[in-house]
Scaffold this motif. Sequence first.
Motif, PDB file in Angstrom:
ATOM      1  N   PRO A 101       0.828  -1.210   0.000  1.00 46.72           N
ATOM      2  CA  PRO A 101       0.000   0.000   0.000  1.00 46.72           C
ATOM      3  C   PRO A 101       0.868   1.269   0.000  1.00 46.72           C
ATOM      4  O   PRO A 101       1.931   1.305   0.609  1.00 46.72           O
ATOM      5  N   LEU A 148      -7.616   2.437  -1.224  1.00 44.41           N
ATOM      6  CA  LEU A 148      -7.746   2.227   0.217  1.00 44.41           C
ATOM      7  C   LEU A 148      -8.126   3.531   0.906  1.00 44.41           C
ATOM      8  O   LEU A 148      -7.773   4.623   0.452  1.00 44.41           O
ATOM      9  N   ARG A 164      -8.956   0.043   8.133  1.00 44.93           N
ATOM     10  CA  ARG A 164      -8.750   0.423   6.737  1.00 44.93           C
ATOM     11  C   ARG A 164      -9.613  -0.471   5.848  1.00 44.93           C
ATOM     12  O   ARG A 164      -9.745  -1.665   6.093  1.00 44.93           O
ATOM     13  N   ASN A 166      -9.956  -1.815   1.960  1.00 50.84           N
ATOM     14  CA  ASN A 166      -9.310  -1.963   0.659  1.00 50.84           C
ATOM     15  C   ASN A 166     -10.360  -2.375  -0.371  1.00 50.84           C
ATOM     16  O   ASN A 166     -11.025  -3.401  -0.210  1.00 50.84           O
TER      17      ASN A 166
END
Length: 197
Positions: A101, A148, A164, A166
Amino acid sequence: MKALFTFFFLAFFGLQNTYAQTSKAIKEDWVPVQKAGVKGGVNVASISNLANSSAFMGVHGGFFGEVQPRESFGYGGEVMYSKQGVTASNIDFGLSYLSVPVFINLYHGKVTFQGGGYGALLFMATAKIGQEKKDLTDNFQTTDYGLLVGLRFRPLDKTFIGARFNLGLQNINNNFTERQNAILRNRNLQISAGYQF
């Protein structure tokens, strides 16, 4: 895949170089900070467009690095192992990824808002029924990428917790379903805890 990782690498270090050049003309009281550490946690994952499916529980863990050139702004990247997938028809389909990421951080006190993207490399996919496992790696695309968005809270100086989401953008189907044209995409909610060195 090499082009994807090259893009993320250049984007991350390009931001740092751009700031270094422009900051010479800007005088601020804030001293730029570089951070590194480890993080890990659980995944609540799924794959879109699969009937009779439910969430798959997995794990993730790895290393992160961040640069905070201003008090309210920064950017960073991670190298993570992520086990995700989906449960369908009482079968656990697990996908193991090496994920990279890259994100922008917006800081507000002890809270950090994150947004960015990720690239991932699949190195194993399995179907598990009870104690029996079957290798399905060839039935999924070897790469994935997506967007994200996340939120992080730092209760102590060196530790944090966060969440988080995604959102996969690539069709990961490679003859996994009977319908070869079915579009399957990863969805993954990550709950994490971490420690900054």
